[in-house]
Design a protein around this motif. Sequence first.
Motif, short mmCIF file in Angstrom:
data_model
loop_
_atom_site.label_atom_id
_atom_site.label_comp_id
_atom_site.label_asym_id
_atom_site.label_seq_id
_atom_site.Cartn_x
_atom_site.Cartn_y
_atom_site.Cartn_z
N PHE A 298 5.24 -10.86 -6.06
CA PHE A 298 4.02 -10.50 -6.04
C PHE A 298 2.81 -11.14 -5.90
CE2 PHE A 298 0.62 -10.01 -9.50
CZ PHE A 298 0.18 -9.29 -9.76
N HIS A 299 1.51 -10.02 -5.50
CA HIS A 299 0.49 -10.80 -4.69
C HIS A 299 -0.99 -10.27 -5.45
CE1 HIS A 299 -3.06 -10.73 -1.83
NE2 HIS A 299 -2.44 -10.88 -1.03
N ASP A 300 -1.89 -11.19 -5.78
CA ASP A 300 -2.51 -11.05 -6.83
C ASP A 300 -3.56 -10.17 -6.63
OD1 ASP A 300 -2.01 -13.33 -8.23
OD2 ASP A 300 -3.62 -14.87 -7.37
N ARG A 301 -3.44 -9.74 -5.35
CA ARG A 301 -4.22 -8.76 -4.80
C ARG A 301 -3.69 -7.42 -4.55
NH1 ARG A 301 -8.30 -7.82 0.27
NH2 ARG A 301 -9.42 -5.21 -0.22
N TYR A 302 -2.73 -7.50 -4.34
CA TYR A 302 -1.78 -6.03 -3.93
C TYR A 302 -0.54 -4.81 -5.17
CZ TYR A 302 -4.17 -6.83 0.11
OH TYR A 302 -5.33 -6.35 1.60
N GLY A 303 -0.78 -6.47 -6.00
CA GLY A 303 0.71 -6.75 -6.93
C GLY A 303 1.95 -6.53 -6.42
N TYR A 304 2.44 -5.44 -6.96
CA TYR A 304 4.49 -5.95 -6.73
C TYR A 304 4.18 -5.88 -5.60
CZ TYR A 304 5.55 -6.27 -11.65
OH TYR A 304 5.08 -7.82 -12.67
N LEU A 305 5.31 -6.24 -4.41
CA LEU A 305 5.24 -6.31 -3.14
C LEU A 305 6.65 -5.16 -2.88
CD1 LEU A 305 4.02 -9.65 -1.59
CD2 LEU A 305 2.92 -7.20 -1.75
N PRO B 74 4.86 0.87 2.75
CA PRO B 74 3.93 0.27 1.53
C PRO B 74 3.09 1.11 1.05
CG PRO B 74 3.63 -0.10 4.28
CD PRO B 74 5.25 0.43 3.84
N THR B 75 4.13 2.19 0.71
CA THR B 75 3.65 3.68 0.16
C THR B 75 3.85 2.47 -1.50
OG1 THR B 75 5.48 4.66 0.11
CG2 THR B 75 3.69 4.75 1.21
N ASN B 76 4.85 2.02 -1.83
CA ASN B 76 4.98 1.60 -3.27
C ASN B 76 4.73 0.32 -3.26
OD1 ASN B 76 6.93 4.19 -3.51
ND2 ASN B 76 8.80 2.40 -2.63
N VAL B 77 3.80 -0.15 -2.80
CA VAL B 77 2.79 -1.47 -3.17
C VAL B 77 2.07 -1.20 -4.34
CG1 VAL B 77 1.13 -3.12 -2.23
CG2 VAL B 77 2.82 -3.00 -0.88
N GLN C 153 11.37 19.21 -8.21
CA GLN C 153 10.53 17.51 -8.45
C GLN C 153 9.31 16.98 -8.37
OE1 GLN C 153 13.02 13.45 -7.93
NE2 GLN C 153 14.13 14.79 -8.03
N VAL C 154 8.90 16.77 -9.40
CA VAL C 154 7.04 16.83 -9.62
C VAL C 154 6.76 14.72 -9.70
CG1 VAL C 154 5.04 17.45 -10.40
CG2 VAL C 154 6.62 18.68 -9.98
N SER C 155 6.40 14.28 -8.26
CA SER C 155 6.23 13.24 -8.51
C SER C 155 5.20 12.18 -8.18
CB SER C 155 7.04 11.91 -7.46
OG SER C 155 7.51 12.51 -6.66
N ASN C 156 4.59 11.60 -8.34
CA ASN C 156 3.28 10.78 -7.47
C ASN C 156 3.53 9.88 -6.86
OD1 ASN C 156 5.08 8.13 -9.57
ND2 ASN C 156 3.03 7.85 -8.30
N GLN C 157 2.38 10.17 -5.75
CA GLN C 157 2.13 9.31 -4.61
C GLN C 157 1.55 8.22 -4.87
OE1 GLN C 157 -0.18 12.70 -2.83
NE2 GLN C 157 1.95 12.84 -1.07
N VAL C 158 0.59 7.85 -5.71
CA VAL C 158 0.09 6.24 -5.17
C VAL C 158 0.76 5.35 -6.45
CG1 VAL C 158 -2.46 5.96 -6.50
CG2 VAL C 158 -2.63 7.77 -5.20
N THR C 159 0.62 4.55 -6.22
CA THR C 159 0.95 3.50 -6.56
C THR C 159 0.05 2.25 -6.68
OG1 THR C 159 2.30 2.35 -4.74
CG2 THR C 159 3.50 4.03 -6.09
N LEU C 160 -0.83 2.18 -5.67
CA LEU C 160 -1.92 0.41 -5.83
C LEU C 160 -3.17 1.18 -6.29
CD1 LEU C 160 -2.70 -1.83 -4.79
CD2 LEU C 160 -2.67 -0.73 -2.23
N GLY C 161 -3.80 0.82 -7.38
CA GLY C 161 -5.67 0.98 -7.96
C GLY C 161 -4.89 1.60 -9.05
#
Length: 358
Positions: A158-165, A169-172, A223-231
Amino acid sequence: MSLQDFLQRATTKWMKDSGPDDDIALTSRIRIARNIEDVPFPMLQTDSHANAVIEQVERALNSPKVTASGQFELLRIADMSALDRQVLVEKHLISRDLAEEVRHGAVALRSDEVINVMINEEDHLRIQCLMPGRRLEEAWDVANKLDDALEEQIPYAFHDRYGYLTACPTNVGTGIRASVMLHLPGLVLSGQINRLLSAVSQVGLTVRGMYGEGSESAGNLFQVSNQVTLGETEEEIIGNLDSVVHQLIDHERSARRVLVQENRDGLEDRVSRSFGILAYARRMDSKETLQRLSDVRLGIDLGMITGVSAGILKELLVMSQPAFLQKYYNQELPPAERDLRRATLIRERLRLDDTEVQ
């Protein structure tokens, strides 16, 4: 073994249970990607790293907080036959990538198969919860509780800025992928599907086939899903997806109403022909099976076909797949023989409902 006995043993809850809006939203899935601190990602790990990850996850799954919600059975991919691995893929319990990870992969299945943990796939852990109907929030609650219980036992990267590593990168960030499998024959038949799916992609969502990334749509299933995982928070991601899914469901129901109003006879003819083919055909390939099942499910939902359970679409989506067929018949089957056995299995399944109605 009779088909009914086999169904009771081999089907999982998402295949046979009902849920909200499940005339259109067949399943809801939450997947959480996690990695262990100071351990190389699976793509870089050695055999000793991979074994250590499996052992650490197994210990965590046997902790009191985890077992309070159910017992998990850990299976190493190397100890499973190719057929059994493919059956798990067809039941949506593991990914195709994990099925091929013979050296390092493993999966932990809870007894009801509602939730599982894939180990050493793209990430060290992929927690997955699969439920029938439009139940994203409920699936998130179940997956999140297991994630919290495991995090007490396992030091996550886990990173304080980026969250779970994560390895990709698209899952960060949150590491969460939420998805809903939708049955949208009304939008396909009315010619609206491409416009709506294009609009979906403009709001940070993606659309794939029923086996996720890399799979094509078939049988009017999307199958509809999210792309964004960060922010965004997990709740925001799920809320956005659920809102779009709700709108797609409304559009699908509207499209169905218009189709019935404008061409009821033609629609009844279509679904009745598909039902007749499934009930009497002696040879069925996978592609035609999916399309005929889609037509029949539409006919059931519109009241044009009676005496057949609505859940038959989900059941036969899996049961008609190559590995599942061979598992049921307990023998290896070449493609031509599978087409024959698939038709036989479908006829038997339809007769089960006919017997219950009588």
